[in-house]
Design a protein around this motif. Structure first.
Motif, PDB file in Angstrom:
ATOM      1  N   ALA A 112      31.812  44.258  48.331  1.00 27.72           N
ATOM      2  CA  ALA A 112      32.879  43.338  48.766  1.00 27.72           C
ATOM      3  C   ALA A 112      33.085  43.432  50.273  1.00 27.72           C
ATOM      4  CB  ALA A 112      34.166  43.663  48.047  1.00 27.72           C
ATOM      5  N   TYR A 113      33.051  42.291  50.929  1.00 29.05           N
ATOM      6  CA  TYR A 113      33.353  42.266  52.356  1.00 29.05           C
ATOM      7  C   TYR A 113      34.686  41.598  52.605  1.00 29.05           C
ATOM      8  CZ  TYR A 113      31.471  37.528  52.068  1.00 29.05           C
ATOM      9  OH  TYR A 113      31.240  36.232  51.710  1.00 29.05           O
ATOM     10  N   SER A 114      35.234  40.953  51.596  1.00 29.55           N
ATOM     11  CA  SER A 114      36.550  40.336  51.706  1.00 29.55           C
ATOM     12  C   SER A 114      37.151  40.240  50.317  1.00 29.55           C
ATOM     13  CB  SER A 114      36.450  38.933  52.304  1.00 29.55           C
ATOM     14  OG  SER A 114      37.695  38.266  52.185  1.00 29.55           O
ATOM     15  N   ARG A 115      38.387  40.576  50.181  1.00 32.86           N
ATOM     16  CA  ARG A 115      39.025  40.474  48.868  1.00 32.86           C
ATOM     17  C   ARG A 115      39.437  39.043  48.559  1.00 32.86           C
ATOM     18  NH1 ARG A 115      45.106  42.417  49.551  1.00 32.86           N
ATOM     19  NH2 ARG A 115      45.497  41.078  51.304  1.00 32.86           N
ATOM     20  N   HIS A 116      39.174  38.128  49.489  1.00 31.57           N
ATOM     21  CA  HIS A 116      39.533  36.722  49.301  1.00 31.57           C
ATOM     22  C   HIS A 116      38.338  35.842  48.939  1.00 31.57           C
ATOM     23  CE1 HIS A 116      43.451  37.759  50.812  1.00 31.57           C
ATOM     24  NE2 HIS A 116      42.894  38.260  51.893  1.00 31.57           N
ATOM     25  N   VAL A 117      37.134  36.408  48.960  1.00 32.51           N
ATOM     26  CA  VAL A 117      35.919  35.645  48.668  1.00 32.51           C
ATOM     27  C   VAL A 117      35.244  36.269  47.453  1.00 32.51           C
ATOM     28  CG1 VAL A 117      33.655  34.949  49.546  1.00 32.51           C
ATOM     29  CG2 VAL A 117      35.608  35.085  51.108  1.00 32.51           C
ATOM     30  N   MET A 118      34.958  35.442  46.447  1.00 37.63           N
ATOM     31  CA  MET A 118      34.314  35.952  45.233  1.00 37.63           C
ATOM     32  C   MET A 118      32.974  36.593  45.580  1.00 37.63           C
ATOM     33  SD  MET A 118      33.123  34.034  41.703  1.00 37.63           S
ATOM     34  CE  MET A 118      34.730  33.359  41.374  1.00 37.63           C
ATOM     35  N   GLY A 119      32.707  37.724  44.970  1.00 33.62           N
ATOM     36  CA  GLY A 119      31.449  38.421  45.186  1.00 33.62           C
ATOM     37  C   GLY A 119      30.257  37.622  44.684  1.00 33.62           C
ATOM     38  N   GLY A 120      29.113  37.889  45.256  1.00 30.90           N
ATOM     39  CA  GLY A 120      27.898  37.157  44.914  1.00 30.90           C
ATOM     40  C   GLY A 120      27.479  37.314  43.461  1.00 30.90           C
ATOM     41  N   THR A 121      27.621  38.509  42.917  1.00 27.40           N
ATOM     42  CA  THR A 121      27.245  38.720  41.521  1.00 27.40           C
ATOM     43  C   THR A 121      28.176  37.942  40.600  1.00 27.40           C
ATOM     44  OG1 THR A 121      26.317  40.892  42.026  1.00 27.40           O
ATOM     45  CG2 THR A 121      26.863  40.441  39.721  1.00 27.40           C
ATOM     46  N   ALA A 122      29.485  38.039  40.841  1.00 24.30           N
ATOM     47  CA  ALA A 122      30.445  37.295  40.017  1.00 24.30           C
ATOM     48  C   ALA A 122      30.162  35.797  40.110  1.00 24.30           C
ATOM     49  CB  ALA A 122      31.877  37.605  40.454  1.00 24.30           C
ATOM     50  N   PHE A 123      29.911  35.312  41.307  1.00 22.97           N
ATOM     51  CA  PHE A 123      29.625  33.888  41.506  1.00 22.97           C
ATOM     52  C   PHE A 123      28.374  33.474  40.733  1.00 22.97           C
ATOM     53  CE2 PHE A 123      27.896  30.284  43.941  1.00 22.97           C
ATOM     54  CZ  PHE A 123      28.985  29.417  43.860  1.00 22.97           C
ATOM     55  N   GLY A 124      27.325  34.275  40.827  1.00 22.75           N
ATOM     56  CA  GLY A 124      26.086  33.979  40.104  1.00 22.75           C
ATOM     57  C   GLY A 124      26.279  33.985  38.594  1.00 22.75           C
ATOM     58  N   LEU A 125      27.097  34.918  38.109  1.00 24.39           N
ATOM     59  CA  LEU A 125      27.343  34.989  36.669  1.00 24.39           C
ATOM     60  C   LEU A 125      28.164  33.800  36.184  1.00 24.39           C
ATOM     61  CD1 LEU A 125      27.891  38.821  36.346  1.00 24.39           C
ATOM     62  CD2 LEU A 125      25.991  37.481  35.402  1.00 24.39           C
ATOM     63  N   VAL A 126      29.132  33.369  36.985  1.00 31.81           N
ATOM     64  CA  VAL A 126      29.910  32.186  36.617  1.00 31.81           C
ATOM     65  C   VAL A 126      28.972  30.976  36.499  1.00 31.81           C
ATOM     66  CG1 VAL A 126      31.623  30.530  37.479  1.00 31.81           C
ATOM     67  CG2 VAL A 126      32.114  32.986  37.542  1.00 31.81           C
ATOM     68  N   GLN A 127      28.007  30.880  37.387  1.00 28.98           N
ATOM     69  CA  GLN A 127      27.080  29.749  37.376  1.00 28.98           C
ATOM     70  C   GLN A 127      26.077  29.796  36.228  1.00 28.98           C
ATOM     71  OE1 GLN A 127      25.522  30.101  41.449  1.00 28.98           O
ATOM     72  NE2 GLN A 127      26.361  28.064  41.802  1.00 28.98           N
ATOM     73  N   HIS A 128      25.613  30.993  35.853  1.00 28.13           N
ATOM     74  CA  HIS A 128      24.456  31.098  34.956  1.00 28.13           C
ATOM     75  C   HIS A 128      24.729  31.691  33.583  1.00 28.13           C
ATOM     76  CE1 HIS A 128      21.866  29.748  38.167  1.00 28.13           C
ATOM     77  NE2 HIS A 128      22.428  30.643  38.977  1.00 28.13           N
ATOM     78  N   ALA A 129      25.828  32.350  33.364  1.00 24.26           N
ATOM     79  CA  ALA A 129      26.068  32.994  32.075  1.00 24.26           C
ATOM     80  C   ALA A 129      26.145  31.945  30.956  1.00 24.26           C
ATOM     81  CB  ALA A 129      27.350  33.813  32.113  1.00 24.26           C
ATOM     82  N   PRO A 130      25.565  32.243  29.801  1.00 24.42           N
ATOM     83  CA  PRO A 130      25.555  31.306  28.680  1.00 24.42           C
ATOM     84  C   PRO A 130      26.815  31.380  27.809  1.00 24.42           C
ATOM     85  CG  PRO A 130      24.250  33.209  28.125  1.00 24.42           C
ATOM     86  CD  PRO A 130      24.712  33.405  29.553  1.00 24.42           C
ATOM     87  N   CYS A 131      27.845  32.049  28.309  1.00 27.56           N
ATOM     88  CA  CYS A 131      29.102  32.165  27.566  1.00 27.56           C
ATOM     89  C   CYS A 131      30.252  32.024  28.573  1.00 27.56           C
ATOM     90  CB  CYS A 131      29.189  33.515  26.848  1.00 27.56           C
ATOM     91  SG  CYS A 131      29.283  34.940  27.953  1.00 27.56           S
ATOM     92  N   PRO A 132      31.475  31.882  28.100  1.00 27.18           N
ATOM     93  CA  PRO A 132      32.591  31.837  29.034  1.00 27.18           C
ATOM     94  C   PRO A 132      32.658  33.118  29.874  1.00 27.18           C
ATOM     95  CG  PRO A 132      33.309  31.146  26.862  1.00 27.18           C
ATOM     96  CD  PRO A 132      31.912  31.688  26.710  1.00 27.18           C
ATOM     97  N   VAL A 133      33.045  32.969  31.133  1.00 26.78           N
ATOM     98  CA  VAL A 133      33.173  34.098  32.045  1.00 26.78           C
ATOM     99  C   VAL A 133      34.615  34.164  32.525  1.00 26.78           C
ATOM    100  CG1 VAL A 133      32.400  35.155  34.214  1.00 26.78           C
ATOM    101  CG2 VAL A 133      30.782  33.826  32.817  1.00 26.78           C
ATOM    102  N   LEU A 134      35.239  35.299  32.339  1.00 23.77           N
ATOM    103  CA  LEU A 134      36.589  35.516  32.810  1.00 23.77           C
ATOM    104  C   LEU A 134      36.496  36.402  34.055  1.00 23.77           C
ATOM    105  CD1 LEU A 134      39.584  36.293  30.567  1.00 23.77           C
ATOM    106  CD2 LEU A 134      39.313  37.423  32.756  1.00 23.77           C
ATOM    107  N   VAL A 135      36.938  35.896  35.187  1.00 18.69           N
ATOM    108  CA  VAL A 135      36.881  36.624  36.450  1.00 18.69           C
ATOM    109  C   VAL A 135      38.260  37.194  36.738  1.00 18.69           C
ATOM    110  CG1 VAL A 135      36.366  36.503  38.922  1.00 18.69           C
ATOM    111  CG2 VAL A 135      35.051  35.106  37.295  1.00 18.69           C
ATOM    112  N   VAL A 136      38.334  38.518  36.892  1.00 14.47           N
ATOM    113  CA  VAL A 136      39.601  39.215  37.089  1.00 14.47           C
ATOM    114  C   VAL A 136      39.764  39.565  38.558  1.00 14.47           C
ATOM    115  CG1 VAL A 136      40.966  41.230  36.450  1.00 14.47           C
ATOM    116  CG2 VAL A 136      39.485  40.143  34.753  1.00 14.47           C
ATOM    117  N   LYS A 137      40.893  39.130  39.142  1.00  9.41           N
ATOM    118  CA  LYS A 137      41.181  39.452  40.547  1.00  9.41           C
ATOM    119  C   LYS A 137      41.939  40.755  40.644  1.00  9.41           C
ATOM    120  CE  LYS A 137      41.476  36.235  44.006  1.00  9.41           C
ATOM    121  NZ  LYS A 137      42.232  35.318  44.806  1.00  9.41           N
TER     122      LYS A 137
END
Length: 137
Positions: A112-137
């Protein structure tokens, strides 16, 4: 219901784990965690390691044991998995092969370089995961 949470030991992953434990309690769901040991030159490699005799010496072992203890205190069993491969690709393939219903991830992870920008892994998983993704801040 089968819930998977991404576990890398970061503060974001710990928050996601706590949320996943709460959801598993409320829904009576099965809870699993996945940690990814990256192999820089083997993007396609997905080698699951689920037995403690195999993951016990991994860099994630302390985080996994702490996560299992947190889940146990909440009355939930946590089944950990360590996979060798590229983070997003390995998690997506693991979800597909194991048929998880929900993925819970932290908003930001280890890099993490900023707590205001979604991390690259989380972003990639939101885009590609075959199931719902819940992102926790």
């Amino acid at each position: 219901m089968r819930i998977l949470t991404a576990l890398d030991g970061s503060e974001g992953a710990i928050r996601a784990l706590r949320f996943a434990i709460d959801v598993a309690q409320k829904w009576g769901a099965e809870l699993h965690s996945v940690s990814i040991e990256e192999i820089a030159r083997h993007d396609g490699a997905v080698l699951p390691v689920s037995d403690e005799s195999e993951w016990g010496d991994s860099t994630f072992a302390p985080a996994i044991r702490a996560a299992q203890e947190n889940a146990r205190k909440a009355g939930i069993s946590l089944q950990p998995h360590v996979i060798i491969g590229h983070e997003v690709k390995a998690v997506v393939q693991f979800i597909e092969s194991s048929r998880f219903d929900l993925l819970v991830v932290g908003f930001v992870g280890q890099t993490a370089y900023s707590r205001h920008v979604m991390g690259g892994t989380a972003f990639g998983l939101v885009q590609h995961a075959p199931c719902p993704v819940l992102v926790v801040k």
